[in-house]
Design a protein around this motif. Structure first.
Motif, PDB file in Angstrom:
ATOM      1  N   ILE A  62       3.991  82.899 -10.172  1.00  0.00           N
ATOM      2  CA  ILE A  62       3.404  82.060 -11.219  1.00  0.00           C
ATOM      3  C   ILE A  62       1.915  82.396 -11.309  1.00  0.00           C
ATOM      4  O   ILE A  62       1.191  82.350 -10.304  1.00  0.00           O
ATOM      5  CB  ILE A  62       3.593  80.564 -10.922  1.00  0.00           C
ATOM      6  CG1 ILE A  62       5.073  80.241 -10.685  1.00  0.00           C
ATOM      7  CG2 ILE A  62       3.032  79.729 -12.062  1.00  0.00           C
ATOM      8  CD1 ILE A  62       5.978  80.545 -11.854  1.00  0.00           C
ATOM      9  N   THR A  63       1.451  82.735 -12.497  1.00  0.00           N
ATOM     10  CA  THR A  63       0.062  83.146 -12.658  1.00  0.00           C
ATOM     11  C   THR A  63      -0.878  81.948 -12.662  1.00  0.00           C
ATOM     12  O   THR A  63      -0.475  80.812 -12.940  1.00  0.00           O
ATOM     13  CB  THR A  63      -0.128  83.915 -13.969  1.00  0.00           C
ATOM     14  OG1 THR A  63       0.100  83.020 -15.071  1.00  0.00           O
ATOM     15  CG2 THR A  63       0.841  85.093 -14.068  1.00  0.00           C
ATOM     16  N   ALA A  64      -2.144  82.230 -12.377  1.00  0.00           N
ATOM     17  CA  ALA A  64      -3.152  81.168 -12.416  1.00  0.00           C
ATOM     18  C   ALA A  64      -3.252  80.577 -13.816  1.00  0.00           C
ATOM     19  O   ALA A  64      -3.433  79.359 -13.981  1.00  0.00           O
ATOM     20  CB  ALA A  64      -4.500  81.721 -11.963  1.00  0.00           C
ATOM     21  N   ALA A  65      -3.111  81.424 -14.837  1.00  0.00           N
ATOM     22  CA  ALA A  65      -3.192  80.933 -16.214  1.00  0.00           C
ATOM     23  C   ALA A  65      -2.059  79.952 -16.511  1.00  0.00           C
ATOM     24  O   ALA A  65      -2.264  78.916 -17.166  1.00  0.00           O
ATOM     25  CB  ALA A  65      -3.144  82.105 -17.191  1.00  0.00           C
ATOM     26  N   THR A  66      -0.854  80.265 -16.031  1.00  0.00           N
ATOM     27  CA  THR A  66       0.280  79.358 -16.248  1.00  0.00           C
ATOM     28  C   THR A  66       0.069  78.047 -15.505  1.00  0.00           C
ATOM     29  O   THR A  66       0.340  76.963 -16.043  1.00  0.00           O
ATOM     30  CB  THR A  66       1.590  80.021 -15.787  1.00  0.00           C
ATOM     31  OG1 THR A  66       1.826  81.195 -16.566  1.00  0.00           O
ATOM     32  CG2 THR A  66       2.765  79.067 -15.939  1.00  0.00           C
ATOM     33  N   LEU A  67      -0.407  78.130 -14.271  1.00  0.00           N
ATOM     34  CA  LEU A  67      -0.665  76.913 -13.500  1.00  0.00           C
ATOM     35  C   LEU A  67      -1.724  76.051 -14.179  1.00  0.00           C
ATOM     36  O   LEU A  67      -1.574  74.825 -14.276  1.00  0.00           O
ATOM     37  CB  LEU A  67      -1.104  77.277 -12.084  1.00  0.00           C
ATOM     38  CG  LEU A  67       0.017  77.773 -11.162  1.00  0.00           C
ATOM     39  CD1 LEU A  67      -0.555  78.507  -9.958  1.00  0.00           C
ATOM     40  CD2 LEU A  67       0.879  76.598 -10.708  1.00  0.00           C
ATOM     41  N   ASN A  68      -2.762  76.681 -14.679  1.00  0.00           N
ATOM     42  CA  ASN A  68      -3.812  75.917 -15.355  1.00  0.00           C
ATOM     43  C   ASN A  68      -3.270  75.237 -16.606  1.00  0.00           C
ATOM     44  O   ASN A  68      -3.554  74.063 -16.868  1.00  0.00           O
ATOM     45  CB  ASN A  68      -4.982  76.831 -15.722  1.00  0.00           C
ATOM     46  CG  ASN A  68      -5.742  77.314 -14.496  1.00  0.00           C
ATOM     47  OD1 ASN A  68      -5.684  76.694 -13.431  1.00  0.00           O
ATOM     48  ND2 ASN A  68      -6.457  78.425 -14.632  1.00  0.00           N
ATOM     49  N   ALA A  69      -2.476  75.974 -17.379  1.00  0.00           N
ATOM     50  CA  ALA A  69      -1.911  75.400 -18.603  1.00  0.00           C
ATOM     51  C   ALA A  69      -0.906  74.299 -18.277  1.00  0.00           C
ATOM     52  O   ALA A  69      -0.879  73.245 -18.926  1.00  0.00           O
ATOM     53  CB  ALA A  69      -1.242  76.494 -19.432  1.00  0.00           C
ATOM     54  N   GLY A  70      -0.077  74.536 -17.262  1.00  0.00           N
ATOM     55  CA  GLY A  70       0.952  73.565 -16.919  1.00  0.00           C
ATOM     56  C   GLY A  70       0.390  72.260 -16.401  1.00  0.00           C
ATOM     57  O   GLY A  70       0.901  71.177 -16.722  1.00  0.00           O
ATOM     58  N   PHE A  71      -0.670  72.345 -15.590  1.00  0.00           N
ATOM     59  CA  PHE A  71      -1.212  71.138 -14.976  1.00  0.00           C
ATOM     60  C   PHE A  71      -2.372  70.533 -15.760  1.00  0.00           C
ATOM     61  O   PHE A  71      -2.911  69.510 -15.351  1.00  0.00           O
ATOM     62  CB  PHE A  71      -1.634  71.427 -13.531  1.00  0.00           C
ATOM     63  CG  PHE A  71      -0.475  71.414 -12.574  1.00  0.00           C
ATOM     64  CD1 PHE A  71       0.011  70.225 -12.065  1.00  0.00           C
ATOM     65  CD2 PHE A  71       0.150  72.601 -12.209  1.00  0.00           C
ATOM     66  CE1 PHE A  71       1.090  70.203 -11.199  1.00  0.00           C
ATOM     67  CE2 PHE A  71       1.231  72.597 -11.340  1.00  0.00           C
ATOM     68  CZ  PHE A  71       1.707  71.389 -10.831  1.00  0.00           C
ATOM     69  N   ARG A  72      -2.723  71.149 -16.891  1.00  0.00           N
ATOM     70  CA  ARG A  72      -3.774  70.558 -17.723  1.00  0.00           C
ATOM     71  C   ARG A  72      -3.264  69.235 -18.303  1.00  0.00           C
ATOM     72  O   ARG A  72      -2.308  69.186 -19.061  1.00  0.00           O
ATOM     73  CB  ARG A  72      -4.168  71.501 -18.849  1.00  0.00           C
ATOM     74  CG  ARG A  72      -5.365  71.008 -19.673  1.00  0.00           C
ATOM     75  CD  ARG A  72      -5.766  72.041 -20.709  1.00  0.00           C
ATOM     76  NE  ARG A  72      -6.193  73.293 -20.080  1.00  0.00           N
ATOM     77  CZ  ARG A  72      -5.599  74.459 -20.249  1.00  0.00           C
ATOM     78  NH1 ARG A  72      -4.525  74.550 -21.026  1.00  0.00           N
ATOM     79  NH2 ARG A  72      -6.042  75.540 -19.643  1.00  0.00           N
ATOM     80  N   GLY A  73      -3.859  68.142 -17.905  1.00  0.00           N
ATOM     81  CA  GLY A  73      -3.426  66.826 -18.367  1.00  0.00           C
ATOM     82  C   GLY A  73      -2.289  66.232 -17.560  1.00  0.00           C
ATOM     83  O   GLY A  73      -1.894  65.084 -17.796  1.00  0.00           O
TER      84      GLY A  73
END
Length: 414
Positions: A62-73
């Motif tokens: 899982i990429t950092a970008a996906t983690l950031n998008a997934g956990f945003r909010g």
């Protein structure tokens, strides 16, 4: 074979759990973004868990970008933990289950949806071999034909349950799968919503089942079971059943009439016998005629010898792969037959433990409501609202407050 999509709620058992099985869901409003308990709240322990989880997720691709998008909010949802910890076993029988999932209103709505989506469902049937009416029935039971897809952010829900730890390993697998779905581009984090336990879309797939079975039937590059367009959701349900062993051209089962003196020890899914054997014993279709031969079948008598009986074939077991509950399998099969214009059950159910028939219970609900004690409907199912109405009436009229229906209460309300 991934974990059953219903195991997320019921732990893989055949027990119906309130708040997770469609029959129970329809009796109460589904929690969503407007429910205060389903809004994210600060939780330092959850935040620390997410920080540690990120390392584990990145190790699984899982990429950092996906983690950031997934956990945003995203955040900790206290209502999800409450729902998970307060599940209760339901003792509702098949009659109550059918009264909810195959009510007259549900059948009418389902026939309308089947008519509107007939071309699509015929195309799906042609590819996967699962009858259009059966796919429509699953759609109806799972999300009331797309009207109850769930509005809770899935990343928040499954990460909350993974952190809570009661079934942490299971829900961490769901969280990883949900993030892979985001990373693949099937849906955005904002649109990835579902039930409190992460069941998603028109046909309520959990993330691991989505990964294994969801299909892009529209051909737009995304497997979108969340869209108002049910195409991918319905095709995914058919694909799941097909890959689980659905036999094209064969039914799930039928209602039958048993001979006098039938040995109840022969009933049950473990007692499959050739149709010729059942015929030789005197088992006949409830509608008359000869038993159809679709391979070995089992006799089910969910309400005992005084209630409806069924002969079920291999495809019934495939339906149970979707939800391992006998009531669910019979409910989906029966609803599918009704959507195709079939009749209601010919055999009556016996009175309940209070000595009331379903007609009695419906009459009781109508009379309580007419007297000013709202039961929330007259489906004949004695649920929390009817019990509350009974208690209020009993208290107001000086009766013993039990919340239970009875023949005496019915007579008093006449």
């Amino acid at each position: 074979m991934p974990v059953s999509r219903r195991a997320v709620v019921c732990g893989g058992s055949a027990i119906l759990i309130s708040g997770c099985v469609p029959a129970m869901r329809s009796a109460v409003s589904a929690p969503g973004r407007d429910d205060p308990a389903m809004r994210a709240v600060p939780n330092a322990g959850y935040d620390a868990w997410v920080a540690g989880f990120r390392t584990r997720a990145e190790a699984q691709g899982i990429t950092a970008a996906t983690l950031n998008a997934g956990f945003r909010g995203a955040g900790f949802l206290p209502g999800v933990v409450e729902r998970d910890r307060n599940q209760t076993e339901s003792s509702r029988g098949l009659q109550d289950y059918l009264a909810i999932v195959a009510s007259d209103a549900k059948i009418a709505t389902g026939r309308d949806r089947l008519r509107r989506q007939q071309a699509l469902l015929n195309e799906i049937e042609g590819q996967y071999g699962v009858p259009a009416r059966l796919v429509a029935a699953i759609w109806g039971v799972e999300s009331n034909y797309g009207q109850r897809r769930g509005a809770i952010p899935v990343i928040s829900a499954v990460s909350t349950l993974a952190y809570d730890g009661r079934r942490g390993a299971f829900f961490e697998r769901q969280l990883i799968a949900a993030l892979r779905i985001l990373q693949r581009g099937d849906v955005s984090a904002a649109r990835m919503t579902g039930s409190w336990a992460g069941a998603m879309g028109h046909t309520q797939f959990i993330p691991t089942t989505f990964e294994a079975y969801a299909v892009d039937f529209r051909g737009d590059g995304r497997r979108d079971i969340w869209s108002d367009d049910p195409t991918d959701g319905l095709a995914s349900a058919a694909a799941y059943l097909s890959r689980s062993g659905w036999q094209r051209g064969h039914p799930w089962g039928l209602e039958v009439r048993l001979p006098d003196g039938f040995d109840t020890g022969l009933a049950g899914r473990g007692g499959a016998r050739a149709v010729s054997v059942w015929s030789g014993m005197g088992v006949r279709p409830a509608a008359g005629g000869a038993l159809p031969d679709h391979g070995a079948g089992s006799i089910l008598i969910p309400a005992g010898l005084t209630g409806p009986a069924f002969l079920v074939f291999r495809n019934f077991g495939v339906i149970l792969r979707y939800n391992n509950s006998q009531n669910y399998g019979l409910g989906v099969g029966y609803l599918s037959d009704r959507l195709a214009g079939g009749p209601g059950l010919r055999a009556a159910f016996p009175p309940d433990r209070f000595g009331l028939s379903i007609t009695d219970r419906q009459t009781l609900q109508r009379r309580l409501t007419d007297a000013g004690y709202d039961t929330g409907g007259d489906d004949g199912v004695i649920g929390p609202r009817t019990e509350a109405a009974i208690r209020a009436y009993q208290q107001a009229t000086g009766l013993a407050v039990t919340g239970e229906p009875s023949q005496a209460l019915l007579r008093r309300l006449r």
